[in-house]
Scaffold this active site. Structure first.
Site, PDB file in Angstrom:
ATOM      1  N   GLY A 169       0.824  -1.220   0.000  1.00 12.51           N
ATOM      2  CA  GLY A 169       0.000   0.000   0.000  1.00 12.51           C
ATOM      3  C   GLY A 169       0.846   1.253   0.000  1.00 12.51           C
ATOM      4  N   GLY A 170       0.564   2.113   0.988  1.00 12.23           N
ATOM      5  CA  GLY A 170       1.285   3.383   1.085  1.00 12.23           C
ATOM      6  C   GLY A 170       2.780   3.173   1.216  1.00 12.23           C
ATOM      7  N   GLY A 404      16.532  10.020 -35.061  1.00 10.18           N
ATOM      8  CA  GLY A 404      16.023  10.658 -33.848  1.00 10.18           C
ATOM      9  C   GLY A 404      16.809  10.254 -32.620  1.00 10.18           C
ATOM     10  CB  ALA A 405      18.285   7.052 -31.561  1.00  9.01           C
TER      11      ALA A 405
END
Ligand code: HXC
Length: 514
Positions: A169-170, A404-405
């Site tokens: 959980g938390g 792009g890389a």
């Protein structure tokens, strides 16, 4: 007074001892150290100052009022690590399973506030079962206070989570908000909902470890930055990491005595990296050759291994290194590699750690799955992180740098201060064969000897557009260097940039891709 002092000592002794020998035995039978043993391993001997050891909860109901142990299941305070101040909180699983109630949460809030005020790192030694069921909404609110502080301190002081037990959980969300997450195999698990809830809701049957153990988070989910076999090694590595971090974002990381010569030549690199762009090698060997004493700390070693992110020293100064790894996916960037490198670049920038980027990248990984899962959005994170980074940035192109890389891997056009290249560099929109197939497809198809035409055009493309001096002639790399001079050239560039000052325009915050 003496009587009172003796009474105080007795109370504090009781708090240090923990709830009972039986609880300690149960902790050991789970293969875990006690909270005090852990703090002894984290801090320099005799330097830990505890606060709120005598704190107890005031909750009522569900039988809890009958049990009010000192510390309320968390030990908080500060000490020194390699002589430098560090704050810590450490759950004590022996008390309500280390679960978080109101008093427990307030202790953590206080130590986080002190760490931020003092400008020193905060380490959480996590071994807790999440919100304390008996304290209901006050426990949940306690987590809210932790999350808010985690985010407030993000980029202000380094925050480290060390997972040493089942954290649900938390107790799982707070680590996700911190900079580095360590996990110990077999004893640490992290999940939002445990196996029982999973079975009830989805019908899936799974063990704690298979759901959220160290192996899962180190290689599949990317939640764990570092994984170790035992608590002793893990906490020693936490100390090593802390030795490379600044106390806060107004400082720079401590400088080590540079007894590895800055001008040390690196001729081994001439043989380590094959000149042919398609042949593989381990980029970590390049890193080892270049950095001080060959020492580096790799972050997320087992997750997205097609990009290597590491902290190392160059002439004593801590530097963040991002490198494509040709051993995996030929070094192509995919979704996970983009996310991993983006977060690392962002962290380095937040804490004044300069960046060196070693480029050998064939491109972004093509594929339907990558496109449909959002490589555009995730690749943009890396672009965003580099474009936003104001720390010194040096790019070194080892071999391929396509499309792009190439741009994303800290090219000059996105803001690298200095771009260097080896004489093996190949910077282009794409590889020769792919380029020829696009541009000369019709000509090749119409030819009597398609293969011969294709070969000719590939050779032309290589000669005209892919030769190593193409970018240098256009000023897009600042210099082409002999690999044997790599260490000296990087150190010189970083020294020149040490006092770099290039602020961004005023704004509340950017809207980075998620
Ligand atoms: C109070 C708890 C507790 C809890 C465990 N204990 N969880 N007490 N609140 N949440 C107590 C047990 O009663 C037991 O007490 C002791 O801790 C040890 O627990 P065991 O179950 O015996 O240990 P183990 O078998 O090792 O299992 C550990 C565990 C399991 C996996 C953590 O206890 C468990 O699943 N607990 C529930 C976890 C959970 O669902 N937490 C709430 C998450 S929701 P005694 O007295 O017998 O020693 C949450 C909300 C915040 O955190 C979300 C924000 C986004």
């Amino acid at each position: 007074m003496r009587g009172r002092a003796a009474g105080l000592a007795e109370r504090k002794h009781g708090a240090r001892e923990g709830p009972s020998a039986r609880a300690t035995e149960a902790q050991r039978s789970r293969g875990k150290l006690t909270v005090r043993e852990r703090l002894d391993l984290l801090f320099d001997p005799g330097t830990f100052t505890e606060i709120e050891a005598l704190r107890r909860h005031r909750a009522r109901g569900f039988g809890i009022e009958g049990r009010r142990p000192s510390t309320d299941g968390v030990v908080t305070g500060w000490g020194r690590v390699h002589g430098r101040r560090v704050f810590a909180y450490a759950h004590d699983f022996r008390i309500f399973g280390g679960s978080l109630g109101e008093a427990h949460a307030e202790k953590i809030h206080k130590v986080m506030d002190l760490a931020e005020a003092a400008g020193a790192p905060c380490v959480g030694l996590c071994d807790g079962a999440g919100a304390r069921i008996q304290e209901g909404v006050t426990a949940l609110a306690g987590y809210g206070g932790i999350f808010q502080r985690n985010v407030r301190a993000s980029g202000v002081i380094p925050q480290i989570s060390v997972m040493l037990g089942p954290c649900a959980g938390g107790a799982a969300y707070s680590p996700a908000l911190t900079d580095f997450v360590f996990m110990v195999r077999d004893i640490a698990q992290l999940f939002v909902t445990g196996p029982d809830v999973v079975r009830a809701v989805t019908g899936e049957v799974i063990t704690h470890d298979a759901l959220g153990g160290a192996a899962v988070h180190a290689s599949s989910s990317g939640v764990a930055s570092f994984v170790h076999d035992d608590e002793e090694t893990c906490l020693e590595e936490v100390r090593y990491l802390l030795s490379m971090l600044p106390g806060n974002n107004r400082e720079t990381a401590p400088v080590a005595d540079g007894d590895d010569p800055a001008d040390r030549r690196t001729p081994a690199l001439l043989d380590l990296v094959p000149a042919e762009p398609g042949r593989s090698y381990d980029v970590r060997a390049v890193l080892e050759e270049v950095v001080d004493h060959g020492d580096y700390l790799e972050v997320h070693e087992h997750w997205a291994p097609n990009v290597v992110c590491a902290l190392a020293r160059l002439d004593g100064h801590v530097t963040g290194v991002v490198a494509n790894q040709p051993l995996r996916l030929a070094g192509a960037l995919d979704i996970e590699a983009s996310e991993k490198a983006a977060r690392f670049v962002q962290w380095c920038d937040a804490f004044n750690v300069p960046l060196v980027t070693l480029v050998d990248v064939p491109g972004f990984l093509p594929g339907v799955e990558q496109e449909h899962q959002g490589i555009i959005r995730h690749g943009a994170k890396l672009l965003y992180a580099y474009c936003n980074a104001t720390v010194p940035r040096v790019q070194l192109i080892l071999r391929k740098a396509y499309g792009g890389a190439y741009i994303v891997m800290d090219s000059r056009s996105v803001g690298a201060d200095i771009s260097l290249a080896w004489p093996t560099n190949e910077i282009a929109v794409m590889g020769a064969e792919a380029a020829v197939d696009v541009v000369h497809r019709r000509e090749i198809a119409a030819s009597a000897d398609p293969e011969a035409v294709r070969e000719l055009r590939v050779a032309e493309y290589r000669e005209e557009l892919m030769h190593p001096y193409y970018a240098a002639e256009r000023g897009l790399v600042d210099d082409v260097i002999d690999p044997a001079e790599t260490r000296a050239a990087l150190i010189e560039a970083l020294a020149m940039l040490r006092h770099k000052h290039r602020p961004l325009p005023m704004r509340k915050h950017g809207n980075q891709p998620q």
